[in-house]
Every structure is written in C-alpha cells, then in structure tokens.
Design an enzyme around this catalytic site. Structure first.
Site, PDB file in Angstrom:
ATOM      1  CG  ASP A  81      69.619  53.351  31.438  1.00 16.18           C
ATOM      2  OD1 ASP A  81      69.686  54.581  31.649  1.00 16.18           O
ATOM      3  OD2 ASP A  81      69.446  52.526  32.354  1.00 16.18           O
TER       4      ASP A  81
HETATM    5  C1  BGC Z   1      69.297  54.979  34.905  1.00 18.04           C
HETATM    6  C2  BGC Z   1      67.934  55.361  34.350  1.00 18.04           C
HETATM    7  C3  BGC Z   1      67.760  56.850  34.393  1.00 18.04           C
HETATM    8  C4  BGC Z   1      68.901  57.495  33.612  1.00 18.04           C
HETATM    9  C5  BGC Z   1      68.847  59.006  33.575  1.00 18.04           C
HETATM   10  C6  BGC Z   1      70.414  55.752  34.245  1.00 18.04           C
HETATM   11  O1  BGC Z   1      71.621  55.558  34.915  1.00 18.04           O
HETATM   12  O2  BGC Z   1      69.507  53.602  34.757  1.00 18.04           O
HETATM   13  O3  BGC Z   1      66.925  54.731  35.083  1.00 18.04           O
HETATM   14  O4  BGC Z   1      66.510  57.233  33.908  1.00 18.04           O
HETATM   15  O5  BGC Z   1      70.133  57.127  34.193  1.00 18.04           O
HETATM   16  O6  BGC Z   1      69.114  59.538  34.821  1.00 18.04           O
END
Ligand code: BGC
Length: 758
Positions: free
Chosen positions: A263
């Site tokens: 993530d």
């Molecule tokens: C989120 C993800 C997301 C990523 C990119 C993160 O903060 O938890 O679900 O895909 O950001 O935006």
C-alpha cells in the site's frame, strides 16, 4: 524387501504430495515461466531492482531495452481515479478521464449477486483499459469488523462467504477483460484509526475462517494476479514483510503466482520485505531501490530471491497486454455500457428496511413531495480522503426524483441540515477552545435557519422524503467514525419534521451502519440507498415509485447500539490514545522489526488491536450471544411476499468429500415481480469444537413474477465446513450433526432440516 518397502513409502509420499498439490490452485500465470527464464537471463541486477519499486506515483518500471512495458496502476476500487501528476497527488485536470462511479463495496454486496459483481469487474476493466492501465487497485475486500470502520463503504461485508463470492465475481470480470486485479488490503485492515501503526493480534482460527477466506477465494477461484499488502501489522509483522501471510499462506498454500505491491507508503524494510514476498514498493524507492542493490551486493539477499520477485511481476506483465500510449485516453473514460452496469447494481442494492404501506409512492393525485436533506443533493463519488472518482456525472437523489417523477408530483426541496465537509487542513490543524466554541455558535445559527426552512417546506407537503445519512466526509479513509449516529443533527431535525408532517419516508445514503432508533420510529418507510454511484438517484427513484421492487439485502448487521457490536462490547475497540494517522510511512525500519510484546497486548495500547471476539464477527456474535439487533444481516423487504416450502437435501448423511445438494421451493405470493435472496445457514448440533450459532454457506438471488414458483437449488461442499485446527496447523473436519437452515435473513429462518456428516 527393504527396497520394496521403501518404494511403497515413496509411492505413498508421492500420492500424498499429489493430493496436496491437487488441492493447490495452479495459476494460469505459470504458463509464462519458460519465456521469463529467457528474459531474466538477459537482465542486469539494476534492471531487476528497477522493477521492484515505483517509477511514478501509479507506475512501476518494465525493461525498455527488452521490450517489457511499465506496469500502470489505476486507483480504485469503485471507479478509475483521475490522472495525477507523475510524482504527486495533484490532478492533471484532464477532460477525458471522467469515469463511471460504480456503487461502492457495501452497495455491491447488498445485491448478493456474484453475477452483478462480475459485470462490475467488467465495467471497471473497460474503463481501466480506456485509460491505458494494466492493473486496477481493487477489489477492496476486508471484513467489516467494526460498524464505524472508515472504509466499511469500500469493503463488502461482515461475512466471509458473501465477501468471497462477490470478490471472485469482480476479479473474474476484470481479468476476463484484460485487466489484472489488485486485491486489497492483505490482510486484516479492519480499522482506519492508526492503520499505519496498529498491530492486529488475531487467533489463527479467526484469521483462517473469517478474515482470509475472501482473499483465498480470489486466488483459488478467481486466479487473481495482484495483491496489495495492508498498512497494519498482523501478529507482530508488517503486512508488507509478513512471511506467514505473503509466502506461506498466499503463495505456498493458495498457489498465488502473481505480484504483491505495498500500500502507498506501507513498505518498512529492504531485506525483510523482499524475502517475505513483497514485489513492488509503492510509490517510493526508499527500501527497494539502491538499498536493495546494496543488500544484494553485501550478500544479505540472494539474487535468486530478486529473480523470483521479478518473475512474479513478469508473469502478470506478460498476461496483460500493455496499451500503446497513443491508443490510451482517446475516448471519455465513462461510457454508456458501464453507466448501465452502475445502474443495474444500484437498482438491485437498495435495501427496504421498513414499510407501513406508503411505498411504492402513489402519484395518482400529483402529490406535493417535500425532499428534505443535504444528502439529496450531495455527490458521493468523492468528498473524503482516498479512493475518489471524478465522475462524468452523478445523479443525486433529488435529480433522480425530478428525472423520474418530475411531471407526476410537485417536488419541493429544503436542505434541512449542514453536511459535514472534508478538509485536509482541519485534519492536521488543532483548534483552540475559542475556535471550537466560535464554530459551534456559527453552526447553531445555521442549524436554526435550515430547520426553520425545512419545517416550512414540509408543512406544505403530502409526503416528506427525508434523504439523510452519512457522506464521504463522514466515512473516509484514514479515520474511523467516533459513533454511528446520523451526523449533522439529523435525528433532532427529523423529530421536529415528524411533529409537523408525520408522513415521512426516510432514505439513508450511507455506506456503513447508522443508529436507526430515531428514524425508524418516526418514519413510515425506511431505506438504505448507499453511496450508489453515477446512477444512484435514478435507481432510488425507480424503487420508491415501484418501477422496480427493492431487492437489496443487508451485507452487515445493523445493531441497536454501537456498543452491542463485538469489538466494542469486549473493549477491543477503540484502542484509545492517538488520533488517526493518514499515511503509514512515518514509521522507521527499526520499529518495523519489533516483535509483539505481551505487556502491550494487555494494556490499552493504541497500536494493538486485540481480536478477542475471535470468529464472533457480525451476526455470528449477535446470534451466538443472543443480542437483539435493529435489523439482522441479510435483511431486506420488498413490495411482494414470498413463501418458502419443501426444503430437501439429496441425502441425510454426507461424507467429507460430498456436496450437500439443497432444494427449496420459493413462491412469489404477492402482486408484483421481485427478487428474493434465499440464504442457507448451517448450525452445528453436536460439534467437537466451538462454532458460532450459525454461518452463511450458500445463497441465491431469484427473480419471481407474481404467483410464480421456482425450485431453487443450492450446494454446500462438505469441505467448506472445515475448521482450522491450530494444533495440527491444518484444516480439519468436524463431522457432526448439522441443521441446514434456509431463510430470508440471519434473523428469519423459514425452514430447517437436520443432516449428518460422517
Ligand atoms: C489506500 C489504497 C490506495 C492507495 C493509492 C492508499 O492510501 O489505502 O487503497 O489504492 O492509497 O491511492
């Protein structure tokens, strides 16, 4: 003799291994391995490591020299995110990147339809392709453990079986249409408060039986190509360097052959991550860049490990055809075919909780309808942190009513309350007591004015349509809600409205549970219409006027009180202490390698989430502990009635490899066409281990015309009834007597039949 004995032992071992292997999923991605041998043999260490971290915010590198394209990621899960600067979060303000906003996770789950989830995946994939991207960052499928969870609206359900069925639908729909999924957030991201620091302490049985099954199903049934590791730790280890989760379970046990990306900002180490199964550090190269090259050179990581991680990425890269840059972004992202899917899902997700007979609305005498509530005009595609969709259009509830019944009713509107608005600045800035007081005074003045207007409007109306609920500022990534109360004083307002005009139909556009004590009592009808996508308002109007019958069913329990729900009742949540964090990457590598400390688990450490409720999540808790709920899991009314009869199983006794074939007759005994969701739960009668009171193991959505009957057949493979035996570290049978319970919700079992497992 000796040799013969040895041969037998070897043969038995082979049979055994084959049995294990036969159970293990064989990914279609393995077909590329020969080709990949050739590619890897031509790559330098630098080229390999270059693939293991971000190139830009949503891109990781290929190898240009060898004709291997970059991997392009489309942020999801409920619509393709707009294009952003390569190295930042600022939008590029393109014209053509306006996407379809699909109903969010809990809405999709409320359809109880794997077929619709498949269409949904298809739609997401088509728009991802139009944008020239390879992998959609979805589906998001963590179990909804707490009603206040900031991402409950993105996630699917409190139940692993329902979540799994829908997650597999989404996965297949996307991958059959040329886009890799990135199943997220693996694993146990069940709260947003402290998500970047919290250590989830979960028992193996609950982990295996409740939290992991949806993820497992996307691999074993959906052949998912991509996974995203979660921000949190599980049992002491960050998810991005969790050998148990990534290597032992995901890859070795389930047969996942694809790539795991972190993530955003969720990587915490170099050697630990790459060895434990992480392929790509997003969106940086702090750990898997030069530091990794140095680590290989220093002998801390072998080049074989690097080759393996590169291979896993290349498998996905070769399975997904890159789109040449000049072919991408030539058309508008949102297209009618996808808007239609968004409508289909929305129209089948709306849950009717209560109806005293006012619905469907009678429009014969051109009634005056007072639409009250800021949620009637609020868009839900964006408005909080994370996962937003820049929509081509979004039909709000008020627009939907005007579109569908503007000529059959006089529609008047008042905002009624001041909605919560999301602000980054507020998230970080601490207010002084004076500022807080001043704000409260201003708010009170606004509330007074809005209430007065609303009361005037409702006094002139035949029907009040109160459209309230949460919004995207209330339910947002990065923080959980403090409670489940309707925000902005909606309870107070609706009580005042009821005193002027009691003819109230309440619609809540929320993605997660609300406290319904007040609205239920004062409303003649009550519905949940979710964050329901681009076509949400049209779908809602169609349901209210009876163009279609409501057919959504709750994907989670609605508790009477928040404190009744398991993690709250046991004091496991909230953990107290710190405020919510936003991103995780503020934690250093030294902290990352800390092991869980027993004393931290006992104390109210804000960074320790103890899952002592074990498998008793959602209805499993309420049923087992006999706690009253407001509305049970699986609940939803419609404009007709159904009769259940003749529950049969094909046998009485079943062995461990059998499939229990169940049939039940369903009849639409009312006057309009509608869908019913027949739900099959199992209740163990004389088990050898502890079980929840009952568990969902099969369901089927059936369309029935008035007077029509259908025999519905459902199947439960006995192997799906196993439990995780912690001593044996394996799935085990609990061959007991069992009641098959068929019903319309967890709270309304209509028919029962006893069978035996032997
Ligand atoms: C989120 C993800 C997301 C990523 C990119 C993160 O903060 O938890 O679900 O895909 O950001 O935006």
């Amino acid at each position: 003799m000796k040799i013969a004995g040895l041969t037998i032992v070897i043969a038995m071992l082979l049979i055994l291994t084959n049995q294990v292997n036969a159970q293990k999923h064989i990914s279609s991605l393995l077909q590329y391995d020969k080709q990949i041998d050739g590619i890897i043999s031509q790559m330098t260490l630098e080229e390999k490591v270059n693939m293991l971290h971000a190139k830009y915010m949503f891109v990781s590198a290929g190898v240009e020299r060898l004709g291997i394209a970059d991997m392009r990621y489309a942020d999801g899960p409920f619509g393709v995110r707009e294009e952003m600067q390569p190295n930042g979060w600022m939008p590029l303000n393109w014209e053509k990147d306006k996407a379809t906003f699909f109903p969010t996770g809990s809405a999709l789950a409320a359809t109880w339809s794997p077929e619709l989830a498949y269409s949904y995946g298809t739609g997401m994939a088509r728009e991802t392709r139009l944008r020239g991207k390879d992998m959609i960052l979805g589906p998001a499928i963590n179990i909804q453990r707490i009603p206040t969870g900031g991402r409950t609206y993105e996630y699917l359900s409190e139940d692993p079986f329902l979540s799994a069925q829908l997650a597999v639908g989404y996965t297949k729909g996307a991958q059959d249409n040329g886009v890799a999924v990135c199943v997220k957030h693996f694993a146990l991201n069940n709260q947003e408060n402290n998500r970047g620091t919290v250590n989830v302490i979960v028992g193996e049985r609950a982990m295996r039986e409740i939290y992991l099954p949806p993820f497992r199903a996307t691999v074993e049934e959906g052949d998912a190509y991509g996974f995203m590791s979660a921000y949190n730790k599980v049992n002491g280890w960050w998810c991005a360097e969790n050998d148990i989760l990534l290597n032992k379970i995901l890859r070795n046990e389930w047969g996942f052959a694809g790539m795991v990306i972190s993530d955003w900002g969720g990587t915490h180490s170099t050697v630990g991550s790459v060895k434990s199964g992480l392929n790509v550090e997003m969106p940086d190269k702090k750990f898997l860049g030069q530091a990794l090259i140095d680590s290989v050179k220093a002998g801390k990581v072998s080049e074989e490990i690097i080759n393996l991680r590169v291979r896993e990425i290349l498998r996905v890269r070769l399975a997904i055809k890159p789109i040449p840059e000049k072919e991408a972004n030539t058309e508008m992202t949102s297209q009618p075919a996808q808007q239609k899917i968004a409508y289909e899902v929305a129209s089948k997700s709306i849950v009717l909780l209560k109806n005293d007979g006012v619905l469907p609305l009678q429009l014969k005498n051109k009634p005056v309808i007072a639409v009250i509530g800021a949620n009637a005009t609020q868009i839900m595609g964006s408005g909080g942190m994370g996962a937003g969709v820049k929509t081509l259009y979004e039909v709000t509830p008020l627009e939907g009513f005007k579109n569908r019944i503007g000529d059959k009713a006089e529609i008047i509107f008042a905002q009624g309350y001041d909605p919560v608005v999301f602000s980054f600045a507020d998230m970080f800035k601490k207010k002084t007591p004076e500022e807080i007081e001043q704000k409260a005074r201003e708010k009170a003045v606004i509330a007074l004015k809005l209430t007065k207007e609303a009361l005037e409007v409702v006094s002139k109306a035949d029907i009040v349509l109160f459209v309230g609920g949460n919004n995207r500022a209330v339910e947002t990534e990065g923080s959980d809600r403090k409670d489940i109360l309707l925000p902005s004083g909606q309870d107070e307002l609706i009580k005042k409205i009821a005193a002027v005009n009691p003819n109230i139909v309440t619609v809540l556009t929320s993605g997660a549970p609300n406290d319904l004590k007040v609205v239920k009592q004062v409303s003649k009808a009550l519905l949940i219409s979710w964050f329901n996508g681009t076509e949400g308002g049209n779908a809602l109007a169609d349901v209210l006027v009876g163009n279609i019958s409501p057919s959504g069913r709750l994907p989670f329990t609605l508790p009477v009180n928040l404190e009744d729900s398991p993690a709250y009742a046991l004091g496991n949540y909230p953990q107290g202490g710190k405020n919510a964090d936003v991103f995780a990457n503020l934690v250093s590598e030294t902290e990352a390698v800390e092991k869980p400390k027993a004393e931290a688990i006992k104390s109210n450490d804000p960074n320790t989430a103890l899952y002592s409720e074990e498998s008793l999540v959602g209805y499993r808790w309420f049923d087992t502990k006999k706690i009253n709920v407001m509305y049970p899991f699986g609940y939803g009314l419609t404009y007709t009635t159904f009769e259940y009869a003749n529950l049969k199983t094909d046998k009485k006794k079943y062995g461990k490899d059998d499939v229990i074939a169940i049939s039940v007759e369903l009849k639409n005994s009312g006057k309009v066409a509608a869908d019913e969701v027949a739900q099959v739960y199992v209740h163990r009668i004389n088990p050898s281990v502890e079980w929840p009171q009952k568990e969902l193991k099969a369901f089927s959505r059936v369309s029935l015309n008035p007077g029509e009957s259908k025999t519905v057949t459902l199947e439960i493979p006995v192997k799906n009834l196993k439990y995780w035996n912690e001593t044996k570290q394996a799935w085990d049978d609990d061959l007991c007597n069992m009641e098959i319970q068929v019903g319309a919700s967890a709270g309304e079992i209509k028919l029962k039949k006893e069978i035996n497992l032997k």
